[in-house]
Design a protein around this motif. Sequence first.
Motif, PDB file in Angstrom:
ATOM      1  N   SER A  57      -6.768 -16.840 -11.607  1.00  0.00           N
ATOM      2  CA  SER A  57      -6.455 -15.427 -11.400  1.00  0.00           C
ATOM      3  C   SER A  57      -5.037 -15.081 -11.849  1.00  0.00           C
ATOM      4  CB  SER A  57      -6.642 -15.035  -9.937  1.00  0.00           C
ATOM      5  OG  SER A  57      -5.689 -15.684  -9.121  1.00  0.00           O
ATOM      6  N   SER A  64      -9.104 -14.225  -6.190  1.00  0.00           N
ATOM      7  CA  SER A  64      -7.941 -13.634  -5.528  1.00  0.00           C
ATOM      8  C   SER A  64      -8.381 -12.321  -4.902  1.00  0.00           C
ATOM      9  CB  SER A  64      -6.811 -13.403  -6.532  1.00  0.00           C
ATOM     10  OG  SER A  64      -7.193 -12.444  -7.492  1.00  0.00           O
ATOM     11  N   TYR A  65      -7.554 -11.838  -3.990  1.00  0.00           N
ATOM     12  CA  TYR A  65      -7.809 -10.547  -3.374  1.00  0.00           C
ATOM     13  C   TYR A  65      -6.480  -9.954  -2.947  1.00  0.00           C
ATOM     14  CZ  TYR A  65      -7.127 -12.755   1.195  1.00  0.00           C
ATOM     15  OH  TYR A  65      -6.591 -13.433   2.269  1.00  0.00           O
ATOM     16  N   THR A  66      -6.472  -8.673  -2.661  1.00  0.00           N
ATOM     17  CA  THR A  66      -5.293  -7.993  -2.154  1.00  0.00           C
ATOM     18  C   THR A  66      -5.572  -7.580  -0.723  1.00  0.00           C
ATOM     19  OG1 THR A  66      -4.752  -7.187  -4.361  1.00  0.00           O
ATOM     20  CG2 THR A  66      -3.734  -6.041  -2.503  1.00  0.00           C
ATOM     21  N   PRO A 100      -9.817  -7.540   4.004  1.00  0.00           N
ATOM     22  CA  PRO A 100     -10.887  -7.222   3.069  1.00  0.00           C
ATOM     23  C   PRO A 100     -12.005  -8.262   3.154  1.00  0.00           C
ATOM     24  CG  PRO A 100      -9.074  -8.232   1.904  1.00  0.00           C
ATOM     25  CD  PRO A 100      -8.627  -8.058   3.330  1.00  0.00           C
ATOM     26  N   VAL A 151     -14.407 -10.725   1.222  1.00  0.00           N
ATOM     27  CA  VAL A 151     -14.433 -11.434  -0.058  1.00  0.00           C
ATOM     28  C   VAL A 151     -15.785 -12.139  -0.172  1.00  0.00           C
ATOM     29  CG1 VAL A 151     -13.358 -13.218  -1.474  1.00  0.00           C
ATOM     30  CG2 VAL A 151     -11.935 -11.780   0.010  1.00  0.00           C
TER      31      VAL A 151
END
Length: 173
Positions: free
Chosen positions: A73, A131-133, A141, A143
């Motif tokens: 990522s 990946s995530y924010t 969040p 996923v």
Amino acid sequence: WAWDAGEASSTNTAGSITSTVRVNPLAGVSIVSYTSPNNSSNQTVGHGLGVKPKLIIVKNINSSFNWDIYHSSLGFNASLIFTTATTRSGAFGAEPTSTLFTTTNLYTHSGTDSYIAYLFAEVEGFSKFGSYTGNGSSDGPFVWCGFRPRWVMIKRTDTIANWKMFDTARDTY
């Protein structure tokens, strides 16, 4: 934690550095050992996975240099380090391929030092890398991995924070 990287090691001459690999393509795991050629140019190392790895962790086993970590990522020019929040450029000289990963002088090869590399590729229903924010919510969040994971490792990259690891044996919720 342990990953099954196969039962036998073999010599891999696919790259400019000959490596010894223990690989299990069905689990998406390869453990690679190699020795730096005392050369300041980028070098390539064969990994035996047959697919592009999503995560590479490299450690110089002759010195106290950092562990350099490639994550798909971030791309090859922004490696992670276990001990800091920042990313740094220069550890990997190019995106990995289905057969090779690239090392750079003073990061993932130096002098005639020996190295160990752990490579992981996605296997549908078994492993996932991404990946995530965060969203600031206590729920966070969602996923989607495509399966229920038994082991999760997370690293926050915008501030100094420890790596977090969770597994179903210790964190049963």
